[in-house]
Design a protein around this motif. Structure first.
Motif, PDB file in Angstrom:
ATOM      1  N   ALA A  19       0.866  -1.172   0.000  1.00 25.24           N
ATOM      2  CA  ALA A  19       0.000   0.000   0.000  1.00 25.24           C
ATOM      3  C   ALA A  19       0.905   1.224   0.000  1.00 25.24           C
ATOM      4  O   ALA A  19       1.958   1.234   0.623  1.00 25.24           O
ATOM      5  CB  ALA A  19      -0.883  -0.006   1.244  1.00 25.24           C
ATOM      6  N   GLU A  20       0.495   2.245  -0.730  1.00 23.05           N
ATOM      7  CA  GLU A  20       1.288   3.467  -0.759  1.00 23.05           C
ATOM      8  C   GLU A  20       0.759   4.432   0.289  1.00 23.05           C
ATOM      9  O   GLU A  20      -0.437   4.705   0.339  1.00 23.05           O
ATOM     10  CB  GLU A  20       1.246   4.096  -2.141  1.00 23.05           C
ATOM     11  CG  GLU A  20       2.237   5.228  -2.288  1.00 23.05           C
ATOM     12  CD  GLU A  20       2.395   5.675  -3.720  1.00 23.05           C
ATOM     13  OE1 GLU A  20       2.259   6.881  -3.958  1.00 23.05           O
ATOM     14  OE2 GLU A  20       2.653   4.825  -4.588  1.00 23.05           O
ATOM     15  N   GLN A  21       1.655   4.934   1.129  1.00 18.57           N
ATOM     16  CA  GLN A  21       1.299   5.902   2.159  1.00 18.57           C
ATOM     17  C   GLN A  21       1.743   7.292   1.729  1.00 18.57           C
ATOM     18  O   GLN A  21       2.728   7.438   0.998  1.00 18.57           O
ATOM     19  CB  GLN A  21       1.971   5.548   3.490  1.00 18.57           C
ATOM     20  CG  GLN A  21       1.397   4.320   4.158  1.00 18.57           C
ATOM     21  CD  GLN A  21       2.037   4.074   5.511  1.00 18.57           C
ATOM     22  OE1 GLN A  21       2.729   3.094   5.681  1.00 18.57           O
ATOM     23  NE2 GLN A  21       1.812   4.977   6.459  1.00 18.57           N
ATOM     24  N   THR A  22       1.036   8.293   2.191  1.00 18.42           N
ATOM     25  CA  THR A  22       1.426   9.683   1.981  1.00 18.42           C
ATOM     26  C   THR A  22       1.483  10.378   3.333  1.00 18.42           C
ATOM     27  O   THR A  22       0.809   9.956   4.283  1.00 18.42           O
ATOM     28  CB  THR A  22       0.437  10.429   1.063  1.00 18.42           C
ATOM     29  OG1 THR A  22      -0.859  10.398   1.675  1.00 18.42           O
ATOM     30  CG2 THR A  22       0.362   9.789  -0.316  1.00 18.42           C
ATOM     31  N   PHE A  23       2.282  11.431   3.400  1.00 17.05           N
ATOM     32  CA  PHE A  23       2.418  12.193   4.633  1.00 17.05           C
ATOM     33  C   PHE A  23       2.372  13.677   4.282  1.00 17.05           C
ATOM     34  O   PHE A  23       2.854  14.086   3.231  1.00 17.05           O
ATOM     35  CB  PHE A  23       3.744  11.855   5.338  1.00 17.05           C
ATOM     36  CG  PHE A  23       3.909  10.390   5.612  1.00 17.05           C
ATOM     37  CD1 PHE A  23       3.175   9.761   6.597  1.00 17.05           C
ATOM     38  CD2 PHE A  23       4.790   9.627   4.858  1.00 17.05           C
ATOM     39  CE1 PHE A  23       3.312   8.399   6.837  1.00 17.05           C
ATOM     40  CE2 PHE A  23       4.944   8.271   5.094  1.00 17.05           C
ATOM     41  CZ  PHE A  23       4.204   7.659   6.086  1.00 17.05           C
ATOM     42  N   PRO A  24       1.804  14.495   5.163  1.00 17.35           N
ATOM     43  CA  PRO A  24       1.697  15.926   4.867  1.00 17.35           C
ATOM     44  C   PRO A  24       3.057  16.618   4.955  1.00 17.35           C
ATOM     45  O   PRO A  24       3.936  16.203   5.705  1.00 17.35           O
ATOM     46  CB  PRO A  24       0.753  16.432   5.962  1.00 17.35           C
ATOM     47  CG  PRO A  24       0.958  15.489   7.094  1.00 17.35           C
ATOM     48  CD  PRO A  24       1.227  14.153   6.464  1.00 17.35           C
ATOM     49  N   ALA A  25       3.192  17.681   4.188  1.00 19.73           N
ATOM     50  CA  ALA A  25       4.404  18.494   4.254  1.00 19.73           C
ATOM     51  C   ALA A  25       4.338  19.388   5.487  1.00 19.73           C
ATOM     52  O   ALA A  25       3.266  19.847   5.884  1.00 19.73           O
ATOM     53  CB  ALA A  25       4.546  19.331   2.996  1.00 19.73           C
ATOM     54  N   ASP A  26       5.503  19.610   6.086  1.00 15.45           N
ATOM     55  CA  ASP A  26       5.636  20.495   7.240  1.00 15.45           C
ATOM     56  C   ASP A  26       6.693  21.531   6.873  1.00 15.45           C
ATOM     57  O   ASP A  26       7.875  21.215   6.847  1.00 15.45           O
ATOM     58  CB  ASP A  26       6.055  19.682   8.467  1.00 15.45           C
ATOM     59  CG  ASP A  26       6.225  20.530   9.713  1.00 15.45           C
ATOM     60  OD1 ASP A  26       5.928  21.741   9.664  1.00 15.45           O
ATOM     61  OD2 ASP A  26       6.672  19.992  10.740  1.00 15.45           O
ATOM     62  N   GLY A  27       6.262  22.745   6.534  1.00 15.05           N
ATOM     63  CA  GLY A  27       7.202  23.770   6.097  1.00 15.05           C
ATOM     64  C   GLY A  27       7.887  23.411   4.794  1.00 15.05           C
ATOM     65  O   GLY A  27       9.029  23.770   4.567  1.00 15.05           O
ATOM     66  N   GLY A  28       7.188  22.633   3.954  1.00 18.02           N
ATOM     67  CA  GLY A  28       7.743  22.197   2.685  1.00 18.02           C
ATOM     68  C   GLY A  28       8.461  20.863   2.752  1.00 18.02           C
ATOM     69  O   GLY A  28       8.717  20.240   1.732  1.00 18.02           O
ATOM     70  N   LEU A  29       8.805  20.392   3.937  1.00 13.64           N
ATOM     71  CA  LEU A  29       9.508  19.121   4.123  1.00 13.64           C
ATOM     72  C   LEU A  29       8.517  18.029   4.500  1.00 13.64           C
ATOM     73  O   LEU A  29       7.489  18.301   5.116  1.00 13.64           O
ATOM     74  CB  LEU A  29      10.566  19.257   5.224  1.00 13.64           C
ATOM     75  CG  LEU A  29      11.575  20.382   5.048  1.00 13.64           C
ATOM     76  CD1 LEU A  29      12.463  20.481   6.283  1.00 13.64           C
ATOM     77  CD2 LEU A  29      12.412  20.160   3.811  1.00 13.64           C
ATOM     78  N   ILE A  30       8.843  16.791   4.132  1.00 13.09           N
ATOM     79  CA  ILE A  30       8.025  15.636   4.518  1.00 13.09           C
ATOM     80  C   ILE A  30       8.894  14.711   5.353  1.00 13.09           C
ATOM     81  O   ILE A  30      10.018  14.380   4.967  1.00 13.09           O
ATOM     82  CB  ILE A  30       7.486  14.896   3.277  1.00 13.09           C
ATOM     83  CG1 ILE A  30       6.550  15.811   2.488  1.00 13.09           C
ATOM     84  CG2 ILE A  30       6.778  13.600   3.689  1.00 13.09           C
ATOM     85  CD1 ILE A  30       6.087  15.236   1.171  1.00 13.09           C
ATOM     86  N   TYR A  31       8.373  14.300   6.504  1.00 10.95           N
ATOM     87  CA  TYR A  31       9.088  13.420   7.424  1.00 10.95           C
ATOM     88  C   TYR A  31       8.325  12.109   7.584  1.00 10.95           C
ATOM     89  O   TYR A  31       7.097  12.113   7.629  1.00 10.95           O
ATOM     90  CB  TYR A  31       9.199  14.058   8.812  1.00 10.95           C
ATOM     91  CG  TYR A  31       9.918  15.370   8.840  1.00 10.95           C
ATOM     92  CD1 TYR A  31      11.300  15.421   8.923  1.00 10.95           C
ATOM     93  CD2 TYR A  31       9.208  16.571   8.793  1.00 10.95           C
ATOM     94  CE1 TYR A  31      11.967  16.644   8.961  1.00 10.95           C
ATOM     95  CE2 TYR A  31       9.858  17.790   8.825  1.00 10.95           C
ATOM     96  CZ  TYR A  31      11.239  17.823   8.913  1.00 10.95           C
ATOM     97  OH  TYR A  31      11.896  19.023   8.941  1.00 10.95           O
ATOM     98  N   PHE A  32       9.072  11.008   7.708  1.00  9.54           N
ATOM     99  CA  PHE A  32       8.467   9.728   8.096  1.00  9.54           C
ATOM    100  C   PHE A  32       9.520   8.861   8.762  1.00  9.54           C
ATOM    101  O   PHE A  32      10.712   9.089   8.621  1.00  9.54           O
ATOM    102  CB  PHE A  32       7.809   9.009   6.905  1.00  9.54           C
ATOM    103  CG  PHE A  32       8.752   8.628   5.797  1.00  9.54           C
ATOM    104  CD1 PHE A  32       9.424   7.413   5.815  1.00  9.54           C
ATOM    105  CD2 PHE A  32       8.954   9.481   4.722  1.00  9.54           C
ATOM    106  CE1 PHE A  32      10.281   7.059   4.779  1.00  9.54           C
ATOM    107  CE2 PHE A  32       9.801   9.131   3.687  1.00  9.54           C
ATOM    108  CZ  PHE A  32      10.471   7.918   3.720  1.00  9.54           C
ATOM    109  N   ASN A  33       9.036   7.874   9.528  1.00 18.52           N
ATOM    110  CA  ASN A  33       9.904   6.984  10.294  1.00 18.52           C
ATOM    111  C   ASN A  33       9.530   5.536  10.058  1.00 18.52           C
ATOM    112  O   ASN A  33       8.398   5.229   9.698  1.00 18.52           O
ATOM    113  CB  ASN A  33       9.768   7.271  11.795  1.00 18.52           C
ATOM    114  CG  ASN A  33      10.146   8.678  12.133  1.00 18.52           C
ATOM    115  OD1 ASN A  33      11.303   9.051  12.070  1.00 18.52           O
ATOM    116  ND2 ASN A  33       9.155   9.488  12.468  1.00 18.52           N
ATOM    117  N   MET A  34      10.485   4.663  10.323  1.00 20.23           N
ATOM    118  CA  MET A  34      10.223   3.223  10.323  1.00 20.23           C
ATOM    119  C   MET A  34       9.494   2.871  11.621  1.00 20.23           C
ATOM    120  O   MET A  34       9.676   3.544  12.639  1.00 20.23           O
ATOM    121  CB  MET A  34      11.535   2.448  10.248  1.00 20.23           C
ATOM    122  CG  MET A  34      12.243   2.560   8.920  1.00 20.23           C
ATOM    123  SD  MET A  34      11.445   1.587   7.648  1.00 20.23           S
ATOM    124  CE  MET A  34      11.873  -0.066   8.168  1.00 20.23           C
TER     125      MET A  34
END
Length: 139
Positions: A19-34
């Motif tokens: 499944a493809e996940q998306t995450f919102p941008a925060d100040g133009g940057l996108i963060y995610f973790n394992m």
């Protein structure tokens, strides 16, 4: 190199079922973790953000691994991925957004797939990196 190619082949196989996940941008940057909390990534778009500009102008994907030694992996818009072992700003893994095992994330030329074995990230030309607690590779 051979094991990186095997990891890339496994990534392609996983992507068909992930499944493809998306995450919102925060100040133009996108963060995610394992899910393990040991690896965290930051995506910077082309042109950078208010707080960070990649050396090559971006886009850029950077991931940090905490244990057993802190390392940073950077994949820019061209060329091979880079590994940095003496990182001065070790602020990884806030845990806000989690890329679940078996899922993928895609933005610009980059795709990352999360698995219990580790995180595989590639750029659409095949360069990338693999990060786990026991092994790392760059290509």
């Amino acid at each position: 190199m051979r094991s990186f190619l095997l990891a890339t082949a496994a990534l392609i196989s996983l992507q068909a079922n992930a499944a493809e996940q998306t995450f919102p941008a925060d100040g133009g940057l996108i963060y995610f973790n394992m899910p393990s909390g040991n690896v965290g990534c930051q995506y910077t778009p082309s042109g950078g953000s208010d707080v960070y500009m990649p050396e090559d102008g971006g886009p850029e994907l950077g991931c940090d691994r905490i244990e057993p030694t802190y390392q940073r992996f950077i994949l820019g818009k061209a060329g091979k991925a880079k590994r940095y072992q003496n990182v001065g700003d070790t602020g990884c893994c806030d845990g806000t957004h989690t890329l679940d095992y078996g899922n993928s994330w895609r933005k610009g030329p980059f795709t990352c797939t999360s698995a219990k074995a580790g995180l595989t990230c590639t750029r659409n030309d095949g360069h990338g990196f693999f990060i786990s607690k026991t092994r790392t590779e760059v290509n």
